[in-house]
Scaffold this motif. Structure first.
Motif, short mmCIF file in Angstrom:
data_model
loop_
_atom_site.label_atom_id
_atom_site.label_comp_id
_atom_site.label_asym_id
_atom_site.label_seq_id
_atom_site.Cartn_x
_atom_site.Cartn_y
_atom_site.Cartn_z
N LYS A 15 0.74 -1.22 -0.09
CA LYS A 15 0.09 -0.08 -0.06
C LYS A 15 0.88 1.38 0.08
O LYS A 15 0.73 2.37 -0.63
CB LYS A 15 -0.87 -0.03 1.40
N ILE A 16 1.84 1.20 0.68
CA ILE A 16 2.81 2.32 1.08
C ILE A 16 3.63 2.68 -0.74
O ILE A 16 3.51 3.61 -1.01
CB ILE A 16 3.76 2.30 2.01
N LYS A 17 4.05 1.55 -1.20
CA LYS A 17 4.66 1.64 -2.45
C LYS A 17 3.65 2.27 -3.46
O LYS A 17 4.13 3.04 -4.14
CB LYS A 17 5.13 0.40 -2.94
N THR A 21 4.63 5.63 -5.40
CA THR A 21 5.12 5.57 -6.80
C THR A 21 3.75 6.52 -7.62
O THR A 21 4.10 7.47 -8.49
CB THR A 21 4.74 4.25 -7.20
N LYS A 22 2.28 6.02 -7.11
CA LYS A 22 1.39 6.94 -7.71
C LYS A 22 1.43 8.55 -7.56
O LYS A 22 1.32 9.12 -8.57
CB LYS A 22 0.16 6.67 -6.86
N LYS A 23 2.17 8.90 -6.42
CA LYS A 23 2.33 10.43 -6.20
C LYS A 23 3.78 10.78 -6.63
O LYS A 23 4.01 11.99 -6.46
CB LYS A 23 2.22 10.67 -4.76
N MET A 30 11.39 10.29 0.31
CA MET A 30 10.66 9.76 1.54
C MET A 30 11.44 9.47 2.70
O MET A 30 11.30 9.74 3.81
CB MET A 30 10.02 8.39 1.09
N ALA A 31 12.61 9.26 2.45
CA ALA A 31 13.67 9.08 3.33
C ALA A 31 13.86 10.46 3.94
O ALA A 31 14.08 10.50 5.14
CB ALA A 31 14.98 8.25 2.99
N ALA A 62 4.33 11.70 5.40
CA ALA A 62 5.24 12.09 4.18
C ALA A 62 4.37 12.06 3.06
O ALA A 62 4.57 12.67 2.08
CB ALA A 62 6.43 11.20 4.12
N LEU A 63 3.48 11.12 2.86
CA LEU A 63 2.79 10.91 1.71
C LEU A 63 1.38 11.66 1.63
O LEU A 63 0.79 11.46 0.62
CB LEU A 63 2.34 9.25 1.82
#
Length: 183
Positions: A15-17, A21-23, A30-31, A62-63
């Motif tokens: 879900k995070i990935k 990637t979508k954004k 992200m780091a 962050a997302l």
């Protein structure tokens, strides 16, 4: 023809990935936004590491999404939803006590840490406040350089913007109620 079921086995990492990637957010960005290493983020996205609640809060921030998106499961009843929300890491498990609080500032969890274990790899830090109440066992909670020793019935309220870490210092499983407020 039966309706295709939504993929309920989708991991938190996937879900995070997907969102990242979508954004079009690079791992290095992200780091920088979370303070986690790229290596750690890759392990989460690959499903090799299940991040603790504090890490999920930082990643969600962050997302720019609500953290409960990562914990949301499709279930028929509140009881099933609560049961589905139990997540396990190598050393501890957490269960949300506030399913459906996607747009709320306050989130509560029941956290269980195995004997003489701690959250491996990272100290946690996220905007807001945190309240911990020990239901069972004894834990050490470091807030910055200050160490707090808590036993059954003890509680601690602190600024979660300060790096913090929790570990079980007893020979039995420790259980806590953890309430997180995020602005």
């Amino acid at each position: 023809m039966p309706q295709k079921k939504q993929n309920s086995k989708e991991t938190v990492g996937s879900k995070i990935k997907h969102v990242r990637t979508k954004k079009k957010i690079a791992l290095d960005a992200m780091a920088n936004d979370t303070g986690f290493s790229i290596d750690y983020l890759k392990k989460i996205e690959a499903g090799k590491t299940i991040p603790p609640v504090g890490a999920l809060l930082q990643i969600a921030r962050a997302l720019e999404i609500d953290s409960t998106y990562f914990l949301r499961e499709q279930a028929a009843s509140v009881h099933d939803r609560v049961k589905a929300y139990t997540k396990r890491t190598d050393n501890y498990a957490y269960t949300t006590l506030t399913p459906g609080a996607e747009n709320k500032h306050l989130k509560a969890f029941k956290v269980a840490i195995e004997p003489l274990k701690d959250h491996e790899g990272v100290g946690y830090q996220h905007e807001g406040e945190e309240f911990v109440y020990v239901l069972k066992g004894a834990v050490e909670i470091s807030v910055g350089d200050h160490i707090n020793l808590l036993e059954e019935g003890d509680s601690l309220h602190f600024n979660s913007g300060i790096r913090h870490r929790m570990r079980n210092i007893s020979d039995s499983r420790a259980e806590m109620l953890v309430v997180i407020y995020g602005p």
